[in-house]
Design an enzyme around this catalytic site. Structure first.
Site, PDB file in Angstrom:
ATOM      1  N   CYS A   1       0.816  -1.224   0.000  1.00  0.00           N
ATOM      2  CA  CYS A   1       0.000   0.000   0.000  1.00  0.00           C
ATOM      3  C   CYS A   1       0.845   1.269   0.000  1.00  0.00           C
ATOM      4  O   CYS A   1       0.332   2.359  -0.263  1.00  0.00           O
ATOM      5  CB  CYS A   1      -0.936   0.017   1.204  1.00  0.00           C
TER       6      CYS A   1
HETATM    7  N1  COA Z   1     -19.208  -9.526   9.416  1.00  0.00           N
HETATM    8  C1  COA Z   1     -19.577  -9.751  10.677  1.00  0.00           C
HETATM    9  N2  COA Z   1     -18.728  -9.991  11.675  1.00  0.00           N
HETATM   10  C2  COA Z   1     -17.436 -10.017  11.363  1.00  0.00           C
HETATM   11  C3  COA Z   1     -16.960  -9.794  10.064  1.00  0.00           C
HETATM   12  C4  COA Z   1     -17.909  -9.548   9.065  1.00  0.00           C
HETATM   13  N3  COA Z   1     -17.556  -9.300   7.795  1.00  0.00           N
HETATM   14  N4  COA Z   1     -15.623  -9.865  10.063  1.00  0.00           N
HETATM   15  C5  COA Z   1     -15.258 -10.112  11.316  1.00  0.00           C
HETATM   16  N5  COA Z   1     -16.362 -10.224  12.104  1.00  0.00           N
HETATM   17  C6  COA Z   1     -16.425 -10.501  13.542  1.00  0.00           C
HETATM   18  C7  COA Z   1     -15.209 -11.291  13.989  1.00  0.00           C
HETATM   19  O1  COA Z   1     -15.453 -12.676  13.855  1.00  0.00           O
HETATM   20  C8  COA Z   1     -15.078 -10.860  15.426  1.00  0.00           C
HETATM   21  O2  COA Z   1     -15.991 -11.595  16.212  1.00  0.00           O
HETATM   22  P1  COA Z   1     -15.553 -12.051  17.705  1.00  0.00           P
HETATM   23  O3  COA Z   1     -15.311 -10.742  18.437  1.00  0.00           O
HETATM   24  O4  COA Z   1     -16.749 -12.800  18.147  1.00  0.00           O
HETATM   25  O5  COA Z   1     -14.307 -12.849  17.541  1.00  0.00           O
HETATM   26  C9  COA Z   1     -15.552  -9.426  15.425  1.00  0.00           C
HETATM   27  O6  COA Z   1     -16.389  -9.287  14.256  1.00  0.00           O
HETATM   28  C10 COA Z   1     -14.405  -8.427  15.356  1.00  0.00           C
HETATM   29  O7  COA Z   1     -13.518  -8.849  14.286  1.00  0.00           O
HETATM   30  P2  COA Z   1     -12.186  -8.103  13.971  1.00  0.00           P
HETATM   31  O8  COA Z   1     -11.536  -8.778  12.793  1.00  0.00           O
HETATM   32  O9  COA Z   1     -11.387  -7.981  15.235  1.00  0.00           O
HETATM   33  O10 COA Z   1     -12.777  -6.692  13.497  1.00  0.00           O
HETATM   34  P3  COA Z   1     -12.139  -5.285  13.528  1.00  0.00           P
HETATM   35  O11 COA Z   1     -12.977  -4.396  14.328  1.00  0.00           O
HETATM   36  O12 COA Z   1     -10.669  -5.306  13.817  1.00  0.00           O
HETATM   37  O13 COA Z   1     -12.312  -4.823  11.990  1.00  0.00           O
HETATM   38  C11 COA Z   1     -10.957  -4.592  10.024  1.00  0.00           C
HETATM   39  C12 COA Z   1     -11.684  -5.545  10.953  1.00  0.00           C
HETATM   40  C13 COA Z   1     -10.195  -5.409   8.987  1.00  0.00           C
HETATM   41  C14 COA Z   1     -11.981  -3.706   9.333  1.00  0.00           C
HETATM   42  C15 COA Z   1      -9.991  -3.690  10.829  1.00  0.00           C
HETATM   43  O14 COA Z   1      -9.265  -4.464  11.749  1.00  0.00           O
HETATM   44  C16 COA Z   1      -9.021  -2.918   9.962  1.00  0.00           C
HETATM   45  O15 COA Z   1      -9.376  -2.265   9.003  1.00  0.00           O
HETATM   46  N6  COA Z   1      -7.739  -2.905  10.375  1.00  0.00           N
HETATM   47  C17 COA Z   1      -6.716  -2.185   9.676  1.00  0.00           C
HETATM   48  C18 COA Z   1      -6.295  -3.028   8.524  1.00  0.00           C
HETATM   49  C19 COA Z   1      -5.432  -2.287   7.550  1.00  0.00           C
HETATM   50  O16 COA Z   1      -5.343  -1.110   7.521  1.00  0.00           O
HETATM   51  N7  COA Z   1      -4.816  -3.057   6.720  1.00  0.00           N
HETATM   52  C20 COA Z   1      -4.029  -2.515   5.712  1.00  0.00           C
HETATM   53  C21 COA Z   1      -4.372  -3.275   4.521  1.00  0.00           C
HETATM   54  S1  COA Z   1      -3.431  -2.731   3.241  1.00  0.00           S
END
Ligand code: COA
Length: 373
Positions: free
Chosen positions: A156
């Site tokens: 990225c």
């Molecule tokens: N729909 C519903 N629930 C979901 C889900 C979806 N699509 N994806 C994950 N969940 C659930 C998980 O299972 C988890 O459940 P649990 O608490 O019972 O275990 C809960 O929601 C939280 O999941 P998590 O993965 O910890 O979510 P989050 O709040 O961290 O959000 C991202 C996920 C990816 C949006 C976020 O972490 C993010 O954007 N991080 C930065 C990533 C980034 O910048 N990457 C760079 C890429 S180039």
């Protein structure tokens, strides 16, 4: 050494648009079918049941509402979950070349330059369609540009790493007019099979023209005041797709090879690194954060950008201080911060300062301080 400017930017937006509702509907069908097809393994405990996606989660966790892709029927087909791309013959331009040229033409128009003026092309992106010949050399040929060209991939952060490489080349006289282009076809590498990942990415291509300040034809150009890069190894964002896959003794599933991440850890670890880099850069330049009129940040997660901007400024940022495009485009990898810059700078005045900053896998972070001429 020459002072350098960004004299133009361009954006190619893919033809197809996918809303969260469409994406969730198709994955819901795919997950239900997958769970049904693997019922016996799930019951015996050898496979885990796949979870259903959720539209509300996507907006709440990421801020993404929509994305553009190069081809949507394949992505939304529950039996396929990836785009349909017709195979092109070697006589045709590759798809990354085609979209690069489209974005570059807009950027050159802004700069008041012709394709023949270009003498350096850097294709900088996370997702390159082939190792060689370099897509950049194909783009150079398609443009009718002279000089040299190469591809680079810093995930990225590819655009900001490309900007620093182009600025260094122009400043030292190794190029007169450099183009950095970010043809991000993330839909080819995204994992549309799992709810954790299916919503994250979108496709786009951005282009940036860099040339000496002296002789620049665009009065609304931006002086490049400083560039900073930092990298620190992490496995929290990975893509293992590559030519060694076919020789591996333990063949991996497709979804183990394309993009995957530990989003929580990325969020926790990268935000402070980004804020620290920008703060240190501004300090070294003798600039107070209050002098920064706008931050064009990498567009992966809304809360992440709000936290970074707040840490740098010492207070929550106004929407206009850290503009958001990820709601419309999702994460377009290296193109994201450049789309923000392309779309959100015309209202700024001469002398205004801004920071273009990207961050992502590696980890890698790049920050460019710019001043409106
Ligand atoms: N729909 C519903 N629930 C979901 C889900 C979806 N699509 N994806 C994950 N969940 C659930 C998980 O299972 C988890 O459940 P649990 O608490 O019972 O275990 C809960 O929601 C939280 O999941 P998590 O993965 O910890 O979510 P989050 O709040 O961290 O959000 C991202 C996920 C990816 C949006 C976020 O972490 C993010 O954007 N991080 C930065 C990533 C980034 O910048 N990457 C760079 C890429 S180039």
């Amino acid at each position: 050494m020459q002072d350098c400017v960004i004299s133009g930017t361009g954006l190619w937006v893919p033809p197809d648009r996918i809303t969260n509702a469409e994406l969730v509907a198709s994955l819901t069908v795919a997950v239900e079918r997958w769970n049904e097809a693997h019922k016996a393994e799930i019951e015996s405990g050898t496979l885990e049941e796949r979870d259903l996606p959720n539209e509300r989660f996507i907006v709440k966790a990421s801020g993404v509402e929509n994305r553009y892709v190069v081809e949507k029927t394949g992505v939304l087909d529950p039996e396929r979950l990836r785009p349909h791309l017709p195979t092109r013959s070697e006589d045709e331009p590759s798809i990354q070349c085609e979209i690069s040229v489209a974005a570059i033409h807009e950027a050159l128009d802004q700069a008041g330059r012709e394709p023949e003026d270009v003498d350096a092309v850097l294709v900088a992106c996370s997702n390159l369609q082939r190792p060689y010949p370099a897509v950049a050399i194909e783009v150079q040929h398609a443009l009718g540009a002279s000089g040299w060209a190469y591809d680079l991939n810093v995930a990225c952060s590819s655009a900001t790493f490309g900007i620093q490489a182009a600025v260094d080349a122009v400043a030292r006289g190794n190029a007169r007019c450099a183009v950095v282009v970010n043809p991000e076809l993330t839909s080819g590498h995204n994992n549309f099979e799992l709810r954790d990942y299916h919503f994250i990415f979108g496709d786009a291509c951005t282009a940036i023209v860099i040339e000496p300040a002296d002789g620049c034809r665009n009065e609304a150009a931006w002086d490049v005041i400083d560039t900073r890069l930092v990298t620190k190894f992490s496995n929290n964002i990975r893509n293992d797709f590559g030519f060694l896959n076919r020789s591996e003794d333990d063949a991996r599933e497709a979804h183990e090879l394309v993009f995957r991440q530990n989003g929580r850890r990325v969020f926790r670890e990268v935000c402070p690194m980004v804020a620290e880099l920008i703060t240190k850069q501004l300090g070294d330049l003798g600039l107070a954060p209050s002098e920064i009129r706008r931050m064009w940040l990498h567009q992966a997660n809304l809360a992440m950008n709000q936290l970074i901007a707040k840490t740098v400024l010492g207070r929550p940022a106004e929407q206009d201080e850290a503009p958001v495009i990820l709601d419309e485009f999702a994460n377009t990898s290296s193109a994201g911060s450049v789309i923000a810059f392309h779309r959100h700078r015309d209202d700024l005045a001469s002398g205004d300062l801004g920071v273009l900053c990207s961050f992502g896998a590696g980890y890698s972070i790049g920050s460019v301080v710019l001043k409106h001429r």
